[in-house]
Design an enzyme around this catalytic site. Sequence first.
Site, short mmCIF file in Angstrom:
data_model
loop_
_atom_site.label_atom_id
_atom_site.label_comp_id
_atom_site.label_asym_id
_atom_site.label_seq_id
_atom_site.Cartn_x
_atom_site.Cartn_y
_atom_site.Cartn_z
N LYS A 209 0.83 -1.20 0.00
CA LYS A 209 0.00 0.00 0.00
C LYS A 209 0.87 1.26 0.00
CE LYS A 209 -3.76 0.16 2.52
NZ LYS A 209 -4.71 0.30 3.67
N GLU A 215 10.34 -5.15 4.47
CA GLU A 215 10.55 -6.51 3.99
C GLU A 215 10.20 -6.63 2.51
OE1 GLU A 215 8.80 -7.03 8.26
OE2 GLU A 215 8.59 -5.62 6.57
N GLY A 270 -5.31 -4.61 5.49
CA GLY A 270 -4.49 -5.59 4.79
C GLY A 270 -5.05 -7.00 4.83
N ARG A 271 -5.50 -7.45 6.00
CA ARG A 271 -6.00 -8.82 6.11
C ARG A 271 -7.38 -8.99 5.52
NH1 ARG A 271 -5.23 -6.17 10.65
NH2 ARG A 271 -6.90 -5.80 12.17
N GLU A 356 -4.70 -11.04 14.50
CA GLU A 356 -4.29 -9.64 14.32
C GLU A 356 -5.47 -8.71 14.56
OE1 GLU A 356 -0.98 -8.32 11.52
OE2 GLU A 356 -2.76 -7.62 10.43
N HIS A 387 -2.28 -37.48 12.50
CA HIS A 387 -1.08 -38.22 12.86
C HIS A 387 -0.01 -37.32 13.48
CE1 HIS A 387 -2.33 -42.00 10.88
NE2 HIS A 387 -3.01 -41.16 10.10
#
Length: 552
Positions: A209, A215, A270-271, A356, A387
């Site tokens: 954005k 990162e 964002g999410r 979040e 398992h």
Amino acid sequence: MLKNYPPTKAKTWQKLQDHYKALQPVHLSEMFARDEQRFEKFSLQFEDILFDLSKNRVTKETLDLLVELAEEMDLPAAIESMFGGDKINATENRAVLHTALRSFSAEGLEVDGEDASGEVKDVQQQMKRFCDKLHSSDWKGYTGKSISKVVNIGIGGSHLGPQMVTEALKSYQKDGIEVYFISNVDGTDASEALKKLDPETTLFIIASKTFTTKETIANVETARDWFLKSAGDREHIKKHFVALSTNTKAVAEFGIAPENTFRFWDWVGGRFSLWSAIGLSIACAIGYDKFEELLRGAEAMDKHFRKTDLRKNIPVLMGMLSIWYTNFFGCQTHAILPYDQYLRLLPEFLQQLLMESNGKSASRDGSDVNYQTQPVIWGAAGTNSQHSFFQLIHQGTFLIPCDFLAPVNSNNPIGQHHTMLLSNFFAQTEALMKGKTAEEVRAELEAKGNLSQQEIEDLIPHKVFEGNRPTTSIMFHQLNPYTLGALLAMYEHKTFVQGVIWNIYSFDQWGVELGKQLAGKIEEELLDTGVKGNHDSSTNSLIAYYREHRKK
């Protein structure tokens, strides 16, 4: 605006506490034995999706009280505030309108004086033109070859949603296009992805954005350097990089053409952003028509959430069940268990969506909450998870509510695989509900006839299953874009319901800021700039250890 009212002061809260004390000793198997119609009474249908709530530790009185609490906390008004564009993300002074991204009927929706619905449609048409050009092979790289590889570079919501949906809808993948994802700032992530790519046929989607996320920009610069090593001329960037951003100045300085910059808005968190231009990688993978089906499925769930009575409202009941287990049973985790390999990334996506959003300890007025909020979300695909960690769910000391999800029909009907898969799906929820008593274990061991009575008595405590472990079963006819859209929208609205009841703001995420701030300062120390930090003894020693042992 949302009211500031702690749930513990609601009259219904005390009623629920009293009801919990009365219900807590009652075993689920007893509830089923008492009522042969329990499934019919505690299951809901949304189009081709079945939500079976009957294996939850609830009665009609439980659900009535939970709905009463929702009404007392003014949930209906909160729902209208969100859909109406009120600035319910108060700490950032923003509206919350991801639902507008998938509304095909909204007209004239204004946010801060701008026609949001018109802008959404403009960006959607831009995405459609882009995808049509890509899939028709009209989009050419700098050597004239068609694009066959698309790489999404983002992090958080700009990565988790698109990657999860792309994986979930892999059986709808367009021929000739492969989609990759780079998110982690660990150089291994970019290195391993770039090994599989050819600069002449690769297109990068930069999902940021602000175009300043450290990162993401580090990975973008690595991708650009890798590309220019072959392409040479920076002008070729325009044919191999596009951006999903609001920072048009930084995008232009990077070398991306303005027509290849896709806008989204502050009122999209964002999410909650996979429905926006952030979903461009999804549309590249499955085609824009299928991407639109995803939006339409979500829109259908939006209408259900907004218009359906609370007592039949699926996201409301799912959210209130979480309140029931978190605040009255004291559950600290919730497992998401998809019995569909395509949905293997769903637990990871829901970790961000729920934790979040609702991992908060400050109420809307800034005071400390004195009750539990969001439980830890975790899980993995069945049958692999059976398992690994199902032992804990069945016989551990924690009560862990679980969502089981499965398609009636497989997108890959091979032999008896799907029959085996669903037999496990049904068996696990039944086993978690019923358990196995000491008497049943004793009878089984005695029937074998090869153990002494003492050996049997020694084994019994280890083979008893308490049962009474709550599960929700979600079944759908087949995993397709429309159904997936509806499921994801359901979980979004469940998240919102929980936040309203807990009296917290679900649409900010200030908890991620402190680590970022400290990392920026420490990075300067690690780069030998002469900057020295003033840390605790542990952090100072760890930095010193790194400096001593790193390779120059």
